[in-house]
Design an enzyme around this catalytic site. Structure first.
Site, mmCIF file in Angstrom:
data_model
loop_
_atom_site.group_PDB
_atom_site.id
_atom_site.type_symbol
_atom_site.label_atom_id
_atom_site.label_comp_id
_atom_site.label_asym_id
_atom_site.label_seq_id
_atom_site.Cartn_x
_atom_site.Cartn_y
_atom_site.Cartn_z
ATOM 1 N N ARG A 30 40.053 38.901 41.780
ATOM 2 C CA ARG A 30 41.032 37.903 41.349
ATOM 3 C C ARG A 30 40.998 37.745 39.826
ATOM 4 O O ARG A 30 39.927 37.749 39.226
ATOM 5 C CB ARG A 30 40.774 36.556 42.036
ATOM 6 C CG ARG A 30 41.006 36.643 43.525
ATOM 7 C CD ARG A 30 41.025 35.287 44.219
ATOM 8 N NE ARG A 30 40.991 35.504 45.658
ATOM 9 C CZ ARG A 30 42.057 35.808 46.401
ATOM 10 N NH1 ARG A 30 43.244 35.879 45.836
ATOM 11 N NH2 ARG A 30 41.931 36.025 47.701
ATOM 12 N N ILE A 32 40.962 36.042 36.333
ATOM 13 C CA ILE A 32 40.269 34.830 35.905
ATOM 14 C C ILE A 32 41.257 33.764 35.424
ATOM 15 O O ILE A 32 40.932 32.570 35.411
ATOM 16 C CB ILE A 32 39.254 35.183 34.781
ATOM 17 C CG1 ILE A 32 38.162 34.125 34.698
ATOM 18 C CG2 ILE A 32 39.929 35.395 33.440
ATOM 19 C CD1 ILE A 32 36.961 34.553 33.856
ATOM 20 N N ASN A 88 50.438 47.227 32.672
ATOM 21 C CA ASN A 88 50.750 47.156 31.244
ATOM 22 C C ASN A 88 50.088 48.334 30.532
ATOM 23 O O ASN A 88 48.987 48.755 30.911
ATOM 24 C CB ASN A 88 50.235 45.832 30.661
ATOM 25 C CG ASN A 88 50.942 44.624 31.261
ATOM 26 O OD1 ASN A 88 52.146 44.659 31.480
ATOM 27 N ND2 ASN A 88 50.194 43.570 31.526
ATOM 28 N N VAL A 97 43.040 44.611 28.337
ATOM 29 C CA VAL A 97 41.788 45.256 28.737
ATOM 30 C C VAL A 97 42.057 46.753 28.892
ATOM 31 O O VAL A 97 42.887 47.163 29.708
ATOM 32 C CB VAL A 97 41.252 44.655 30.053
ATOM 33 C CG1 VAL A 97 39.967 45.364 30.473
ATOM 34 C CG2 VAL A 97 41.004 43.158 29.901
ATOM 35 N N HIS A 101 44.674 49.010 35.006
ATOM 36 C CA HIS A 101 44.633 48.103 36.159
ATOM 37 C C HIS A 101 46.041 47.762 36.582
ATOM 38 O O HIS A 101 46.958 47.681 35.758
ATOM 39 C CB HIS A 101 43.847 46.825 35.842
ATOM 40 C CG HIS A 101 44.251 46.165 34.563
ATOM 41 N ND1 HIS A 101 43.829 46.633 33.339
ATOM 42 C CD2 HIS A 101 45.035 45.101 34.304
ATOM 43 C CE1 HIS A 101 44.335 45.877 32.380
ATOM 44 N NE2 HIS A 101 45.094 44.944 32.936
ATOM 45 N N HIS A 103 48.292 44.797 38.282
ATOM 46 C CA HIS A 103 48.354 43.385 38.650
ATOM 47 C C HIS A 103 49.136 43.253 39.952
ATOM 48 O O HIS A 103 50.224 43.833 40.082
ATOM 49 C CB HIS A 103 49.108 42.572 37.597
ATOM 50 C CG HIS A 103 48.465 42.498 36.245
ATOM 51 N ND1 HIS A 103 47.819 41.377 35.795
ATOM 52 C CD2 HIS A 103 48.385 43.411 35.242
ATOM 53 C CE1 HIS A 103 47.369 41.591 34.562
ATOM 54 N NE2 HIS A 103 47.703 42.813 34.199
HETATM 55 P P1 5GP Z 1 46.354 43.096 30.775
HETATM 56 O O1 5GP Z 1 47.051 42.217 29.764
HETATM 57 O O2 5GP Z 1 45.323 43.986 30.140
HETATM 58 O O3 5GP Z 1 47.321 43.850 31.643
HETATM 59 O O4 5GP Z 1 45.624 42.100 31.766
HETATM 60 C C1 5GP Z 1 44.276 41.761 31.641
HETATM 61 C C2 5GP Z 1 43.994 40.674 32.660
HETATM 62 O O5 5GP Z 1 42.598 40.548 32.798
HETATM 63 C C3 5GP Z 1 44.535 39.301 32.260
HETATM 64 O O6 5GP Z 1 45.439 38.829 33.254
HETATM 65 C C4 5GP Z 1 43.282 38.440 32.168
HETATM 66 O O7 5GP Z 1 43.470 37.122 32.639
HETATM 67 C C5 5GP Z 1 42.279 39.198 33.029
HETATM 68 N N1 5GP Z 1 40.888 39.014 32.633
HETATM 69 C C6 5GP Z 1 40.399 39.046 31.361
HETATM 70 N N2 5GP Z 1 39.066 38.858 31.376
HETATM 71 C C7 5GP Z 1 38.707 38.720 32.684
HETATM 72 C C8 5GP Z 1 37.443 38.499 33.324
HETATM 73 O O8 5GP Z 1 36.378 38.411 32.709
HETATM 74 N N3 5GP Z 1 37.469 38.404 34.697
HETATM 75 C C9 5GP Z 1 38.617 38.500 35.405
HETATM 76 N N4 5GP Z 1 38.523 38.396 36.739
HETATM 77 N N5 5GP Z 1 39.824 38.710 34.836
HETATM 78 C C10 5GP Z 1 39.861 38.813 33.486
#
Ligand code: 5GP
Length: 119
Positions: A30, A32, A88, A97, A101, A103
């Protein structure tokens, strides 16, 4: 060797997370900071930085992202109402990150998928 990422540490159990699925190819946990009632991240166990780095040898793991998304959507009870799958990529895609991944968002009307007013 790929550089460790926040998500590879979650996959290896070094950082806690609410893991909802794990197998030999992918791990799902899930988010965060959830943007919807269901917000799960589905991540290949292999460190692939971005969608722009996917290789032919990664096709099985990429397919697994979708079959796990389908399974989790059923478990979450959002398979009938619908959901959104998002990957993304890099700066313009607002990827934060650098470990590829998917979503899985659902549980409410998610609105328009594009920020049509953004310049
Ligand atoms: P991005 O913008 O890279 O597509 O999405 C990164 C996602 O990782 C964001 O929705 C953010 O809330 C989530 N995220 C960042 N740090 C952590 C963490 O330490 N644990 C979890 N479970 N999600 C994280």
């Amino acid at each position: 060797m790929a550089v460790e990422t926040l998500f590879s540490k979650i996959i290896q159990g070094e950082i806690p997370a609410d893991i909802v699925f794990q197998d030999d190819l992918v791990t799902a946990f899930r988010d965060i900071n959830p943007a919807a009632p269901t917000h799960i991240l589905i991540v290949p166990n292999k460190i692939i930085p971005t969608a722009a780095d996917v290789l032919p040898e990664d096709e099985q793991a990429m397919g697994r992202l979708f079959t796990v998304a389908r399974k989790l959507a059923e478990q979450e009870g959002i398979d009938q109402s619908g959901y959104r799958l998002v990957v993304n990529c890099k700066e313009d895609g607002r990827q934060e990150v650098m470990h590829l991944h998917m979503h899985l968002y659902g549980g409410r009307d998610l609105g328009s998928p594009l920020l049509r007013n953004a310049k």
